[in-house]
Design a protein around this motif. Structure first.
Motif, PDB file in Angstrom:
ATOM      1  N   UNK A  57     -34.596   1.229  26.701  1.00 60.21           N
ATOM      2  CA  UNK A  57     -33.658  -0.080  26.586  1.00 60.21           C
ATOM      3  C   UNK A  57     -32.877  -0.175  27.505  1.00 60.21           C
ATOM      4  N   UNK A  58     -32.595  -1.415  27.741  1.00 65.03           N
ATOM      5  CA  UNK A  58     -31.448  -1.979  28.691  1.00 65.03           C
ATOM      6  C   UNK A  58     -30.239  -2.668  28.076  1.00 65.03           C
ATOM      7  N   UNK A  59     -29.237  -2.791  28.757  1.00 66.49           N
ATOM      8  CA  UNK A  59     -28.218  -3.638  28.479  1.00 66.49           C
ATOM      9  C   UNK A  59     -28.094  -4.608  29.640  1.00 66.49           C
ATOM     10  N   UNK A  60     -27.562  -5.674  29.284  1.00 69.92           N
ATOM     11  CA  UNK A  60     -27.333  -6.725  30.601  1.00 69.92           C
ATOM     12  C   UNK A  60     -26.715  -5.919  31.878  1.00 69.92           C
ATOM     13  N   UNK A  61     -27.312  -6.286  33.076  1.00 68.35           N
ATOM     14  CA  UNK A  61     -26.484  -5.544  34.320  1.00 68.35           C
ATOM     15  C   UNK A  61     -24.954  -5.742  34.271  1.00 68.35           C
ATOM     16  N   UNK A  62     -24.242  -4.790  34.695  1.00 66.62           N
ATOM     17  CA  UNK A  62     -22.841  -4.576  34.694  1.00 66.62           C
ATOM     18  C   UNK A  62     -22.219  -6.053  35.629  1.00 66.62           C
ATOM     19  N   UNK A  63     -21.349  -6.500  35.136  1.00 66.78           N
ATOM     20  CA  UNK A  63     -20.737  -7.844  35.892  1.00 66.78           C
ATOM     21  C   UNK A  63     -19.453  -7.205  36.822  1.00 66.78           C
ATOM     22  N   UNK A  64     -19.331  -7.827  37.849  1.00 69.99           N
ATOM     23  CA  UNK A  64     -18.302  -7.641  38.473  1.00 69.99           C
ATOM     24  C   UNK A  64     -17.005  -7.738  38.030  1.00 69.99           C
ATOM     25  N   UNK A  65     -16.874  -9.106  37.358  1.00 72.55           N
ATOM     26  CA  UNK A  65     -15.911  -9.414  36.556  1.00 72.55           C
ATOM     27  C   UNK A  65     -15.967  -9.263  35.101  1.00 72.55           C
ATOM     28  N   UNK A  66     -14.728  -9.245  34.476  1.00 70.96           N
ATOM     29  CA  UNK A  66     -14.788  -8.886  33.120  1.00 70.96           C
ATOM     30  C   UNK A  66     -14.098  -7.548  32.609  1.00 70.96           C
ATOM     31  N   UNK A  67     -14.192  -7.195  31.391  1.00 72.70           N
ATOM     32  CA  UNK A  67     -13.456  -6.077  31.167  1.00 72.70           C
ATOM     33  C   UNK A  67     -14.504  -5.055  30.669  1.00 72.70           C
ATOM     34  N   UNK A  68     -15.970  -4.945  30.858  1.00 72.76           N
ATOM     35  CA  UNK A  68     -16.781  -4.052  30.363  1.00 72.76           C
ATOM     36  C   UNK A  68     -17.264  -3.418  31.711  1.00 72.76           C
ATOM     37  N   UNK A  69     -17.042  -2.071  31.602  1.00 72.66           N
ATOM     38  CA  UNK A  69     -17.526  -1.088  32.660  1.00 72.66           C
ATOM     39  C   UNK A  69     -18.687  -0.079  32.422  1.00 72.66           C
ATOM     40  N   UNK A  70     -19.776   0.230  33.025  1.00 70.33           N
ATOM     41  CA  UNK A  70     -20.646   1.128  32.830  1.00 70.33           C
ATOM     42  C   UNK A  70     -20.420   2.525  33.671  1.00 70.33           C
ATOM     43  N   UNK A  71     -20.354   3.437  33.079  1.00 65.47           N
ATOM     44  CA  UNK A  71     -20.582   4.919  33.840  1.00 65.47           C
ATOM     45  C   UNK A  71     -21.367   5.690  33.348  1.00 65.47           C
ATOM     46  N   UNK A  72     -22.212   6.223  34.301  1.00 66.04           N
ATOM     47  CA  UNK A  72     -23.441   7.155  33.862  1.00 66.04           C
ATOM     48  C   UNK A  72     -22.915   8.454  33.385  1.00 66.04           C
ATOM     49  N   UNK A  73     -21.779   8.813  34.035  1.00 64.19           N
ATOM     50  CA  UNK A  73     -20.979  10.007  33.566  1.00 64.19           C
ATOM     51  C   UNK A  73     -19.540  10.299  34.294  1.00 64.19           C
ATOM     52  N   UNK A  74     -18.885  11.191  33.683  1.00 63.73           N
ATOM     53  CA  UNK A  74     -17.480  11.134  34.434  1.00 63.73           C
ATOM     54  C   UNK A  74     -17.230  12.696  34.423  1.00 63.73           C
ATOM     55  N   UNK A  75     -18.165  13.566  34.916  1.00 59.99           N
ATOM     56  CA  UNK A  75     -17.822  14.895  34.844  1.00 59.99           C
ATOM     57  C   UNK A  75     -17.305  15.408  35.897  1.00 59.99           C
ATOM     58  N   UNK A  76     -16.058  16.185  36.075  1.00 59.69           N
ATOM     59  CA  UNK A  76     -15.382  17.069  36.691  1.00 59.69           C
ATOM     60  C   UNK A  76     -15.056  16.274  38.200  1.00 59.69           C
ATOM     61  N   UNK A  77     -14.732  14.931  38.062  1.00 60.89           N
ATOM     62  CA  UNK A  77     -14.549  14.231  39.496  1.00 60.89           C
ATOM     63  C   UNK A  77     -13.262  15.143  40.350  1.00 60.89           C
ATOM     64  N   UNK A  78     -13.526  14.799  41.659  1.00 58.60           N
ATOM     65  CA  UNK A  78     -12.301  15.197  42.712  1.00 58.60           C
ATOM     66  C   UNK A  78     -11.409  14.460  42.383  1.00 58.60           C
ATOM     67  N   UNK A  79     -10.078  14.840  43.012  1.00 62.10           N
ATOM     68  CA  UNK A  79      -8.946  14.271  42.744  1.00 62.10           C
ATOM     69  C   UNK A  79      -8.991  12.738  43.489  1.00 62.10           C
ATOM     70  N   UNK A  80      -9.672  12.651  44.714  1.00 60.58           N
ATOM     71  CA  UNK A  80      -9.915  11.386  45.215  1.00 60.58           C
ATOM     72  C   UNK A  80     -10.639  10.341  44.381  1.00 60.58           C
ATOM     73  N   UNK A  81     -11.824  11.029  43.812  1.00 60.72           N
ATOM     74  CA  UNK A  81     -12.543  10.210  42.858  1.00 60.72           C
ATOM     75  C   UNK A  81     -11.770   9.634  41.392  1.00 60.72           C
ATOM     76  N   UNK A  82     -11.093  10.685  41.158  1.00 66.60           N
ATOM     77  CA  UNK A  82     -10.194  10.426  39.782  1.00 66.60           C
ATOM     78  C   UNK A  82      -9.396   9.065  40.087  1.00 66.60           C
ATOM     79  N   UNK A  83      -8.701   9.055  41.185  1.00 70.84           N
ATOM     80  CA  UNK A  83      -7.647   8.028  41.628  1.00 70.84           C
ATOM     81  C   UNK A  83      -8.245   6.962  41.694  1.00 70.84           C
ATOM     82  N   UNK A  84      -9.675   6.677  42.368  1.00 65.73           N
ATOM     83  CA  UNK A  84     -10.338   5.387  42.539  1.00 65.73           C
ATOM     84  C   UNK A  84     -10.770   5.171  41.069  1.00 65.73           C
ATOM     85  N   UNK A  85     -11.152   6.023  40.260  1.00 67.48           N
ATOM     86  CA  UNK A  85     -11.649   5.719  38.694  1.00 67.48           C
ATOM     87  C   UNK A  85     -10.501   5.185  38.128  1.00 67.48           C
TER      88      UNK A  85
END
Length: 611
Positions: A57-85
């Motif tokens: 099953x699929x959802x519509x592809x993620x749009x760059x604009x708007x308030x909906x964000x897709x994330x595959x997983x957010x497991x133990x990100x580095x500090x730099x990655x966390x700041x970006x997220x």
């Protein structure tokens, strides 16, 4: 010989299933062939199920604009990655004006991959840390299993609402107009939602909403009233059951639903139309009584909302008064009306929290989706589903549109005028564009002579609590001090002195005549509604036609019979007179006086009269 040849003709194709002679042999072979074909198909299907995956099953592809964000997983990100997220979350919240929806376990192209329980737990923990960093809270809306691959363990995707903690009154405010026939239960439903107590079956919940004695005596709304329902950053309801004042509700809420309670009786139709055109509702809630179905002004209210392009959802109330069969019959009746060619809507009956989440998201993405709720304000049945829907309902406009409106010059529509002891003259309405602050100097008009008068804004109140800055799209009341109330009327605008407002006595509009008993021609008089303007106008001419009949279109010139008005090009227009109804938009403005257009810029400063 014939028998042998027949049996011989059958046997090569079917082996031992073809034994026998004559017609009996033929019949047996056909049955055997059918059975064998079915067995073969079943075996092939089983093999395919083992070896092949069903399409994921699929959802519509993620749009760059708007308030909906897709994330595959957010497991133990580095500090730099966390700041970006965290920065990314801040952007999504800004796009959704304080709200964002995260789909965890979903790739950017919309593929529902899913996560194991451990990965999902770690991802939600990371998302909570991200939200805390940007001053927001998270609420798990729903989890769904993804089991398209039978060889792997069950995986889940999660849908999470992220909402900003209230900050300096910058809560998200949605306006919902409440429509429906008289005695459908509109005021009672609002009383239950905003007061937090169920009704006693005799209308006790609505008493706090009425503004006039005759409304209490008759039990019927005749004026426009406003009620508020709040949701905090965790998605919990904030209403008068825990908060004593509107100010406390505003302070505790990240999202506010302002209900505009309109009249259901046909006698007060002009008030209802004024509420729909003037207060610019984001959505409309049509309340239908389960025991009476579509009756009275229900169709008319549905038609008005659709003509003004206001997204509509339906609440079937009083389900405790009738049998399940009667409720289902009312829902089927609504579905038939919504599917008719004039409506072209897709009804969606909401019967579970999962349905409510889906309905809220699809409702704003597709203009044809119409959610239907069936509930009782006495027993409380399915009331929580409506609250879930209202909690998740996103705004129609994004932050970019809001910013563009705020960059324009100030324009405030005057919808209500009051005299308040110790305060003076107070006006209520909606800020169409720009920003308005305490102490700001504006001009108000047009007067009967087409002039604008200077004034100064004193204090500002929004949802009955003090506010220093008013932004485009927000409704509020402004105190004007000792300004003479008799100089004001509904339909005026308060604008920046830098603006050169376009006022007119005559204008042209491209219209379509929705209904007329006979013909619509030059000299006809109708009541015209354009935004907060409501005035009788005469039809001066129909371009290219002598008369109009139901369903026909034309460009028509109207002339106001009393005084000039401030109109905007492209504004939606609705006119009526008795059973005559039509809609359209303003296509051209004509100056109120012959020489006004030439001298408008020269005389603008002279027209500003110091009050």
């Amino acid at each position: 010989m014939v028998d042998l040849s027949e049996s011989g003709a059958v046997s090569p194709g079917h082996g031992r299933h073809g034994q026998g002679s004559g017609n009996n042999g033929k019949k047996t072979s056909k049955k055997a062939r059918t059975r064998r074909g079915k067995r073969g198909r079943r075996r092939r299907n089983k093999k395919n199920n083992r070896n092949n995956k069903t399409p994921p099953p699929y959802l519509p592809p993620e749009a760059e604009e708007g308030n909906i964000e897709y994330k595959l997983k957010l497991v133990n990100p580095t500090q730099y990655r966390f700041e970006h997220l965290a920065t990314q979350l801040k952007w999504r919240l800004q796009e959704g004006r304080g709200e964002a929806v995260y789909q965890i376990g979903v790739e950017d192209n919309g593929l529902l991959v899913g996560l194991t329980e451990a990965d999902m737990k770690a991802s939600l923990k990371t998302l909570k840390r991200m939200a805390e960093k940007v001053g927001a809270d998270i609420t798990l809306l729903r989890e769904r299993e993804v089991d398209y691959d039978l060889d792997r363990n069950t995986r889940k995707i999660a849908e999470v609402l992220v909402r900003k903690v209230p900050d300096d009154q910058q809560f998200l405010d949605l306006r919902v107009a409440v429509l429906g026939n008289v005695d459908a239960g509109k005021s009672t439903l609002l009383g239950v939602l905003t007061q937090g107590e169920l009704d006693n079956g005799r209308g006790r919940a609505r008493l706090n909403l009425f503004r006039h004695l005759h409304e209490i005596q008759t039990g019927r709304t005749s004026s426009i009233s406003f009620e508020i329902l709040g949701f905090n950053s965790k998605g919990e309801v904030v209403n008068y059951s825990e908060s004593r004042t509107a100010e406390e509700i505003c302070e505790s809420s990240s999202k506010m639903i302002t209900f505009i309670d309109l009249a259901g009786h046909h006698k007060y139709l002009k008030t209802t139309i004024f509420g729909l055109t003037s207060y610019c509702p984001d959505f409309a809630m049509l309340v239908v009584s389960a025991n009476t179905g579509i009756a009275g002004t229900t169709r008319e209210h549905l038609g008005l909302a659709m003509a003004l392009k206001v997204p509509i959802f339906i609440v079937v109330s009083k389900v405790d008064l009738c049998s399940r069969g009667t409720v289902e019959r009312t829902v089927r009746q609504l579905e038939r009306v919504l599917k008719q060619p004039g409506c072209n809507k897709v009804p969606m009956v909401v019967s579970s929290p999962d349905d409510a989440v889906t309905a809220a998201q699809q409702f704003t993405q597709s203009s044809c989706i119409t959610p239907i709720f069936t509930l009782s304000t006495v027993s409380g049945e399915s009331l929580d589903l409506l609250k879930v829907f209202l909690n998740i309902l996103p705004p129609l406009s994004n932050s970019k549109e809001q910013e563009e409106l705020m960059q324009q010059l100030t324009e405030f529509q005057v919808d209500e005028i009051y005299s308040v002891p110790d305060v003076g003259t107070v006006v209520g309405g909606t800020l169409y564009s720009g920003v308005c602050r305490e102490g700001e100097r504006l001009v108000v008009g047009p007067t009967d002579e087409g002039r604008f008068l200077r004034l100064k804004v004193g204090s500002i109140q929004r949802n009955r609590s003090a506010c220093r800055v008013l932004r485009a799209g927000q409704a509020a009341t402004l105190a004007l001090g000792n300004f003479d109330r008799s100089l004001l009327r509904k339909g005026m605008v308060m604008v920046s002195p830098k603006m050169n407002p376009t006022i007119c006595c005559q204008f042209e509009a491209a219209i379509v005549l929705l209904f007329h008993a006979k013909t619509f021609r030059r000299g006809s008089q109708v009541t015209v509604h354009v935004g907060n303007v409501r005035q009788t106008a005469t039809v001066e001419c129909l371009h290219g036609k002598d008369e109009l009949r139901t369903g026909e279109r034309a460009v028509v010139r109207f002339r106001f019979i009393k005084h000039p008005e401030y109109l905007r090009l492209g504004a939606k227009l609705l006119f009526r007179e008795g059973v005559t109804k039509g809609i359209g938009h303003v296509s051209r403005l004509l100056p109120p006086f012959q020489n006004h257009d030439q001298n408008q810029n020269q005389n603008h400063d002279q027209n500003l009269q110091e009050h």
